[in-house]
Design an enzyme around this catalytic site. Structure first.
Site, PDB file in Angstrom:
ATOM      1  N   ARG A  53       0.851  -1.192   0.000  1.00 54.33           N
ATOM      2  CA  ARG A  53       0.000   0.000   0.000  1.00 54.33           C
ATOM      3  C   ARG A  53       0.885   1.241   0.000  1.00 54.33           C
ATOM      4  O   ARG A  53       1.491   1.578   1.026  1.00 54.33           O
ATOM      5  CB  ARG A  53      -0.932   0.011   1.211  1.00 54.33           C
ATOM      6  CG  ARG A  53      -1.779   1.287   1.273  1.00 54.33           C
ATOM      7  CD  ARG A  53      -2.997   1.179   2.180  1.00 54.33           C
ATOM      8  NE  ARG A  53      -2.660   1.137   3.594  1.00 54.33           N
ATOM      9  CZ  ARG A  53      -3.562   1.277   4.571  1.00 54.33           C
ATOM     10  NH1 ARG A  53      -4.847   1.465   4.269  1.00 54.33           N
ATOM     11  NH2 ARG A  53      -3.191   1.219   5.837  1.00 54.33           N
TER      12      ARG A  53
ATOM     13  N   ASP B 173      -3.953   2.927  14.082  1.00 56.81           N
ATOM     14  CA  ASP B 173      -3.208   3.632  13.052  1.00 56.81           C
ATOM     15  C   ASP B 173      -3.852   4.994  12.845  1.00 56.81           C
ATOM     16  O   ASP B 173      -4.688   5.424  13.646  1.00 56.81           O
ATOM     17  CB  ASP B 173      -3.079   2.808  11.766  1.00 56.81           C
ATOM     18  CG  ASP B 173      -4.405   2.605  11.042  1.00 56.81           C
ATOM     19  OD1 ASP B 173      -5.418   3.230  11.440  1.00 56.81           O
ATOM     20  OD2 ASP B 173      -4.431   1.824  10.067  1.00 56.81           O
TER      21      ASP B 173
END
Length: 552
Positions: free
Chosen positions: A180, A460
């Site tokens: 990613r 996150d």
């Protein structure tokens, strides 16, 4: 330092000393091996070809926000793409080698130890993350590329004085890797091209693709990607054009790349079909990025009082707008022949408390059973200990995926915008929780860590964003607290913020070297409702940019 005679051209600068290495670097692969003139030349080509479009698409996002705030537009299905949605003849790409079965996907940043642990986990795939779980320090970004380069070539093993890290088998037999890159909104300010920072998306993608694409094809596992934070199908088209140019440039057949798009923004939920269409030959499906989706929903509807959400604990996957989003994603993906991936289980094992750990694992199992029953083809976990639960649930399907199952969804635009949640309200504890999580994550991020255990969850950037946006929303609309009847004001959130900073600073193992005061400086105007930054990561980024300049 690279020899100036090898310079890409005079318009390119790397604003750090690429000869410097961390105190502990267990690899024989160096930064110079990654930032070769050829690799940088490829990345710069992509940047010069596509960056103007990238910047225009980002500007378009703000135009949409301004129109939403003025009430001159409403989010909905695009009339100009109705023909794409109505055309039943087209399909996405068939699963690439190593991607047919994705029952369990583990996610995490490309730190060397975490990369080894993830590849050793009993999962189908590993989403290696340069984005939300990785603070974009120079070392994290470049040595993340080093670590992936080494892993793909079976040379990632290393040891520390306390532990040996060794892959359990050859890379070709381990979980399939999907990388990613950072989202279109991020810039790599350590590299300048023609006086502008380099696109972080193209930096991450370009270096990984340049060094590893042919090797991954040889192994039979890639190159594969996850695409974050997109808000419009033209942003997916931009990625598709990048893929075509990249494949052409190195002599690779178009369609070799596969990419899964995260549907983690509210505008994207109305364009799921268009995302698959734009990426057709490269599309590996869509993923429910649940926490970012909540963040985006609050962000885009933040100035509309009818869309105020309660304490985050009440914003679950059973909320009307979340349930509609999931149902539409699964139906859309399967009708177009691609994977519909589930969301993150962020729990981590709770040591020394068996009953609490059992309760947490039961919650994970329930979540995965809900996803599998609805029709997802697999799901995400944040810790290797959760993988057996995810596998056990999704292995009940007996098949590699459920693409053959096409449920009826009949989701309308009104369903996707239905943020009414009957249970719960906004409480003082909800304010404290959001401030605590936001501060703890931001403080760790400022120290270079983007993946932070908080309250037995692996947090996150997405969860910190939810915290920030909710506080802004509650202050802006003067929400009345359900527990005390008090109105949420800027002074109230500031007072509790100051209490939290003092408490967290006192407990910090870093003593006076902690960064809670710095985090609070950036957090304060946001939670007072005085400003709203598009992303926390771009708000904080300059604090971790290395300032030393070295011209190539």
């Amino acid at each position: 330092m690279l020899n100036p005679s090898q310079a890409v051209d005079s318009g390119v600068q790397v604003l750090v000393d690429i000869d410097s290495t961390p105190q502990f670097q267990p690899s024989k692969t160096t930064v110079q091996d990654i930032l070769t003139p050829e690799a940088l030349g490829f990345v710069v080509l992509l940047h010069r070809t596509f960056d103007a479009r990238r910047r225009q698409l980002l500007a378009n996002r703000q135009t949409v926000q301004e129109e939403l705030d003025r009430g001159t537009c409403e989010l909905g299905f695009l009339p100009e793409t109705k023909a794409v949605r109505d055309d039943v003849s087209w399909q996405g790409a068939f699963p690439g080698p190593g991607l047919a079965e994705r029952h369990s996907e583990i996610t995490g940043p490309p730190l060397r130890n975490m990369l080894v642990n993830a590849l050793n986990a009993p999962v189908s795939t590993y989403m290696t993350d340069f984005e939300d779980s990785a603070a974009p320090t120079w070392d994290n970004c470049v040595y993340g590329q080093v670590n992936l380069y080494d892993a793909i070539r079976d040379q990632v093993d290393f040891h520390t004085p306390r532990k040996e890290y060794r892959l359990r088998d050859k890379f070709a037999t381990l979980p399939t890797v999907l990388v990613r890159p950072r989202g279109w909104h991020m810039e790599e300010k350590h590299v300048s091209v023609d006086g502008r920072p380099l696109s972080a998306s193209l930096f991450d993608f370009g270096l990984y693709f340049w060094h590893n694409a042919h090797k991954l094809v040889e192994i039979g596992k890639g190159p594969y990607f996850y695409l974050p934070k997109m808000e419009h199908h033209l942003e997916a088209r931009l990625w598709n054009d990048v893929f075509n140019v990249a494949q052409d440039y190195i002599g690779m057949s178009r369609g070799t790349i596969r990419a899964t798009s995260l549907i983690e923004t509210l505008p994207a939920a109305f364009q799921m079909e268009e995302f698959i269409y734009e990426l057709r030959n490269h599309c590996a499906g869509l993923n429910c990025g649940r926490w970012d989706y909540i963040f985006s929903t609050i962000k885009r509807l933040r100035n509309k009082p009818e869309h105020v959400l309660p304490d985050r604990d009440h914003v679950t996957m059973t909320a009307p707008f979340m349930d509609a989003y999931v149902r539409r994603l699964i139906e859309t993906c399967h009708r177009r022949g691609v994977h519909a991936m589930g969301g993150m289980a962020a729990q981590i094992p709770i040591k020394n408390d068996v009953s609490a750990n059992d309760a947490a694992m039961a919650k994970v199992r329930s979540d995965k059973e809900r996803e599998m029953t609805k029709g997802h083809d697999g799901s995400w976990v944040a810790h290797p200990a959760l993988a057996p639960i995810c596998n056990e649930v999704f292995d009940r399907m007996l098949t590699a995926n459920q693409i053959h199952y096409i449920p009826e969804s009949n989701v309308t635009a009104a369903d996707l915008l239905n943020t009414r949640i009957s249970s719960g309200g906004v409480t003082t504890d909800g304010i404290r929780q959001n401030l605590s999580i936001g501060l703890q994550y931001m403080e760790a991020w400022l120290r270079g860590s983007g993946c932070v255990p908080i309250n037995n969850l692996m947090e996150d950037a997405a969860t910190a964003e939810v915290s920030r946006c909710q506080l802004y929303q509650w202050v802006t609309h003067s929400v009345k607290l359900a527990d005390t009847g008090e109105v949420v004001t800027p002074d109230l959130t500031q007072r509790i913020l100051e209490e939290q900073v003092a408490e967290l600073s006192a407990k910090s193992p870093l003593g006076n070297n902690n960064k809670f005061a710095l985090a609070a400086k950036y957090f304060l105007p946001e939670i007072r409702g005085e400003k709203f930054s598009e992303f926390l990561t771009t708000l904080l980024y300059d604090e971790i940019v290395t300032a030393k300049t070295a011209r190539l």
